[in-house]
Design a protein around this motif. Sequence first.
Motif, PDB file in Angstrom:
ATOM      1  N   SER A  34      76.443  71.116  17.007  1.00 21.05           N
ATOM      2  CA  SER A  34      76.584  69.803  16.384  1.00 21.05           C
ATOM      3  C   SER A  34      77.409  69.896  15.098  1.00 21.05           C
ATOM      4  O   SER A  34      78.247  69.029  14.812  1.00 21.05           O
ATOM      5  CB  SER A  34      75.201  69.208  16.096  1.00 21.05           C
ATOM      6  OG  SER A  34      75.325  67.894  15.587  1.00 21.05           O
ATOM      7  N   LEU A  35      77.191  70.957  14.328  1.00 16.29           N
ATOM      8  CA  LEU A  35      77.988  71.162  13.110  1.00 16.29           C
ATOM      9  C   LEU A  35      79.469  71.307  13.455  1.00 16.29           C
ATOM     10  O   LEU A  35      80.338  70.723  12.793  1.00 16.29           O
ATOM     11  CB  LEU A  35      77.508  72.410  12.367  1.00 16.29           C
ATOM     12  CG  LEU A  35      76.205  72.285  11.577  1.00 16.29           C
ATOM     13  CD1 LEU A  35      75.742  73.655  11.100  1.00 16.29           C
ATOM     14  CD2 LEU A  35      76.382  71.340  10.378  1.00 16.29           C
ATOM     15  N   GLU A  36      79.763  72.081  14.493  1.00 20.90           N
ATOM     16  CA  GLU A  36      81.157  72.274  14.898  1.00 20.90           C
ATOM     17  C   GLU A  36      81.772  70.960  15.378  1.00 20.90           C
ATOM     18  O   GLU A  36      82.950  70.677  15.131  1.00 20.90           O
ATOM     19  CB  GLU A  36      81.238  73.329  16.008  1.00 20.90           C
ATOM     20  CG  GLU A  36      80.845  74.734  15.577  1.00 20.90           C
ATOM     21  CD  GLU A  36      81.951  75.454  14.832  1.00 20.90           C
ATOM     22  OE1 GLU A  36      83.002  74.827  14.569  1.00 20.90           O
ATOM     23  OE2 GLU A  36      81.768  76.636  14.502  1.00 20.90           O
TER      24      GLU A  36
ATOM     25  N   CYS B  63      84.838  61.427   2.810  1.00 18.68           N
ATOM     26  CA  CYS B  63      84.368  61.806   4.152  1.00 18.68           C
ATOM     27  C   CYS B  63      82.851  61.695   4.249  1.00 18.68           C
ATOM     28  O   CYS B  63      82.304  61.346   5.299  1.00 18.68           O
ATOM     29  CB  CYS B  63      84.808  63.227   4.479  1.00 18.68           C
ATOM     30  SG  CYS B  63      86.573  63.394   4.773  1.00 18.68           S
ATOM     31  N   CYS B  64      82.187  61.997   3.152  1.00 18.94           N
ATOM     32  CA  CYS B  64      80.729  61.892   3.115  1.00 18.94           C
ATOM     33  C   CYS B  64      80.296  60.447   3.355  1.00 18.94           C
ATOM     34  O   CYS B  64      79.348  60.176   4.099  1.00 18.94           O
ATOM     35  CB  CYS B  64      80.240  62.397   1.755  1.00 18.94           C
ATOM     36  SG  CYS B  64      78.466  62.319   1.539  1.00 18.94           S
ATOM     37  N   ASN B  65      81.023  59.515   2.737  1.00 19.84           N
ATOM     38  CA  ASN B  65      80.698  58.102   2.931  1.00 19.84           C
ATOM     39  C   ASN B  65      80.872  57.688   4.391  1.00 19.84           C
ATOM     40  O   ASN B  65      80.042  56.978   4.963  1.00 19.84           O
ATOM     41  CB  ASN B  65      81.597  57.235   2.042  1.00 19.84           C
ATOM     42  CG  ASN B  65      81.286  57.408   0.558  1.00 19.84           C
ATOM     43  OD1 ASN B  65      80.208  57.871   0.193  1.00 19.84           O
ATOM     44  ND2 ASN B  65      82.246  57.065  -0.294  1.00 19.84           N
ATOM     45  N   VAL B  66      81.957  58.149   5.014  1.00 17.16           N
ATOM     46  CA  VAL B  66      82.228  57.793   6.408  1.00 17.16           C
ATOM     47  C   VAL B  66      81.212  58.442   7.340  1.00 17.16           C
ATOM     48  O   VAL B  66      80.805  57.858   8.356  1.00 17.16           O
ATOM     49  CB  VAL B  66      83.669  58.210   6.791  1.00 17.16           C
ATOM     50  CG1 VAL B  66      83.945  57.933   8.258  1.00 17.16           C
ATOM     51  CG2 VAL B  66      84.678  57.488   5.913  1.00 17.16           C
TER      52      VAL B  66
ATOM     53  N   SER C  72      72.598  67.771  11.368  1.00 14.91           N
ATOM     54  CA  SER C  72      73.923  68.251  10.980  1.00 14.91           C
ATOM     55  C   SER C  72      74.652  67.230  10.109  1.00 14.91           C
ATOM     56  O   SER C  72      75.344  67.592   9.149  1.00 14.91           O
ATOM     57  CB  SER C  72      74.756  68.594  12.214  1.00 14.91           C
ATOM     58  OG  SER C  72      74.837  67.497  13.092  1.00 14.91           O
ATOM     59  N   CYS C  73      74.480  65.928  10.401  1.00 17.94           N
ATOM     60  CA  CYS C  73      75.091  64.899   9.544  1.00 17.94           C
ATOM     61  C   CYS C  73      74.533  64.978   8.131  1.00 17.94           C
ATOM     62  O   CYS C  73      75.280  64.921   7.138  1.00 17.94           O
ATOM     63  CB  CYS C  73      74.846  63.509  10.121  1.00 17.94           C
ATOM     64  SG  CYS C  73      75.920  63.047  11.481  1.00 17.94           S
ATOM     65  N   HIS C  74      73.217  65.108   8.024  1.00 20.55           N
ATOM     66  CA  HIS C  74      72.589  65.185   6.700  1.00 20.55           C
ATOM     67  C   HIS C  74      73.034  66.444   5.955  1.00 20.55           C
ATOM     68  O   HIS C  74      73.324  66.407   4.757  1.00 20.55           O
ATOM     69  CB  HIS C  74      71.069  65.171   6.849  1.00 20.55           C
ATOM     70  CG  HIS C  74      70.354  65.172   5.533  1.00 20.55           C
ATOM     71  ND1 HIS C  74      69.846  66.331   4.968  1.00 20.55           N
ATOM     72  CD2 HIS C  74      70.076  64.173   4.654  1.00 20.55           C
ATOM     73  CE1 HIS C  74      69.287  66.047   3.813  1.00 20.55           C
ATOM     74  NE2 HIS C  74      69.406  64.734   3.607  1.00 20.55           N
ATOM     75  N   MET C  75      73.100  67.577   6.664  1.00 15.36           N
ATOM     76  CA  MET C  75      73.560  68.815   6.050  1.00 15.36           C
ATOM     77  C   MET C  75      74.974  68.668   5.494  1.00 15.36           C
ATOM     78  O   MET C  75      75.274  69.070   4.361  1.00 15.36           O
ATOM     79  CB  MET C  75      73.537  69.954   7.075  1.00 15.36           C
ATOM     80  CG  MET C  75      72.147  70.440   7.466  1.00 15.36           C
ATOM     81  SD  MET C  75      72.218  71.559   8.907  1.00 15.36           S
ATOM     82  CE  MET C  75      73.235  72.888   8.272  1.00 15.36           C
ATOM     83  N   LEU C  76      75.865  68.091   6.307  1.00 15.20           N
ATOM     84  CA  LEU C  76      77.259  67.959   5.894  1.00 15.20           C
ATOM     85  C   LEU C  76      77.423  66.970   4.745  1.00 15.20           C
ATOM     86  O   LEU C  76      78.225  67.202   3.833  1.00 15.20           O
ATOM     87  CB  LEU C  76      78.117  67.535   7.093  1.00 15.20           C
ATOM     88  CG  LEU C  76      78.329  68.632   8.149  1.00 15.20           C
ATOM     89  CD1 LEU C  76      78.858  68.035   9.443  1.00 15.20           C
ATOM     90  CD2 LEU C  76      79.272  69.697   7.622  1.00 15.20           C
TER      91      LEU C  76
END
Length: 536
Positions: free
Chosen positions: A121-123, A424-427, A443-447
């Motif tokens: 998911s991260l990838e 990018c974080c906002n998007v 993975s979204c929260h981590m990123l």
Amino acid sequence: MSKTRAGVRFQPDVNKHLQLGVHKLAQLIRPTLGPLPRTVVHQKLNDIELLDKGAVIARRMTNLPDRREDVGAMYLRHMMWQLYEDVGDGTATAAVLFATLYDAGLRYLAAGVDARKLGRSLEHYLNYLLNQLDQRTQPVSTLPQLQGIARAVCPDAALADVLAELVHDLGEFGKLELRKGGTQHEWSFVEGNYWSGGVLSKRFLEGKTPARIELEDVGVLVTDFQIDDPRELPPILKQALQLGFTKLVLVAKTISERAITFLTAPQLLEQIEVIPVKLDGFTQAQDSANHTDLTALVGGYPVVSLGASSLPHVRPDDFGRARLVWADQQHAGIIGGNGDPHALKNHVNSLKTALYNAQDVELRKTLRARLGRLLGGTITLWVGGASEREVEANQDHAKHTDLTLRGALEQGVLPGGGRAYLTCCNVLQEHYEVASTLEERASCHMLMTALEAPLRTMLHNAGLEPSEIIGTLKTAGDEVGYDIRQQTYSNLAEQGILDVASVQKAALRYAVSSVALALTIEAVVHKKTPEQVTKP
């Protein structure tokens, strides 16, 4: 419960100590991030160093006393050095991203998230983020833009301005040769295209001051042969004379003393002057590349051995032509090659395509050097300093600043100061809200947490309170950023506060991919007596 055997460690002991090792190195690197960095002191045997470059600090740390923690530190160190060799910068950013992602990932693993699914998911989201950065990338071309980028990378402001000016003149692929100088930075422009190598025998330079030979309106024959028998030469020279050449440069691998004696005979010199030269290549592939590039410039075709022991019959089409060829003991150069312009253009375009598609660091360096040589124009910069140590340090700074500036010309720039990541974080928040699986949400929260971390760290290093500033930026337009030096909100692109897109993308790619892999580690095997390595 953790199971431990001699030299082997398993989970959860592994993650605990990997994390400690990562933290120790990351905490050393964090103070160096941003326009107002702090410094790290490295104590040597009889001296100290004040360091503010993440890659240099990482390289100085060769091992931690606790071998269990050392694995985590060395894993991060290796990632940073690969990034540094690839794009010349971004190591502190990558270290901050990695540590933040790894901490969050371990918390999710402890809550029962599957490591493999989380990594995939991260990838997946990494590719999305890289596309977002591509969409926000702007071209760079002006000298002030390059000066701003150079000053952000190089601690010597005078050297940064010199490098920005030289790269601005050279363009994306022009060749910049760095050499050790005196107390001042000095440079000179070399016209044409040249290779390392030079004349195959000093006898051709006797009586010449400086020790250099130049031939005008010259034929060029490129071979990969070792010329031992002088009897191989007359057919070649006869062919050259029939084509109207009274001067010939013969590219060869080696040439025997008997052949040199033949070429320097007064009777022959009355008809044709021949200079044998070599183009240095450490491998057969490099030799072949040199020969292909040279014939693209001057015309003709390389005469290759293909296992033959002596030169075959040479055809008229094998000869190239140049307005001027020069050579000394170390180099050989071409000015005004007479190759087919259309064929040269196609050759250059094929190298550009290979460069843009290449992932291997060394291959990219080789292709960039070949393009620089083919497109003409070389500047030699003698890097100065107050002492031998300072010259060496400045030479290293110059090497990686040059690499960063070429990356800016090649792939453009992004708003600096962590603004591009924050956008990018906002998007990414939109993907978090519609995520359908636990791994996707994790993975979204981590990123999102990691993408805030570089700006948060830069603000902290400058003595500012990050939370309020980041909160304001999240509700401002994408073009608005925070100028840390002036402590004001402004349009960063207009202020010249820019980040190289290739560096920012590489830092994110290295950090995310390395964390995705690190989260799957189940066991560590320690050598009884590990070898000491200074280079990552």
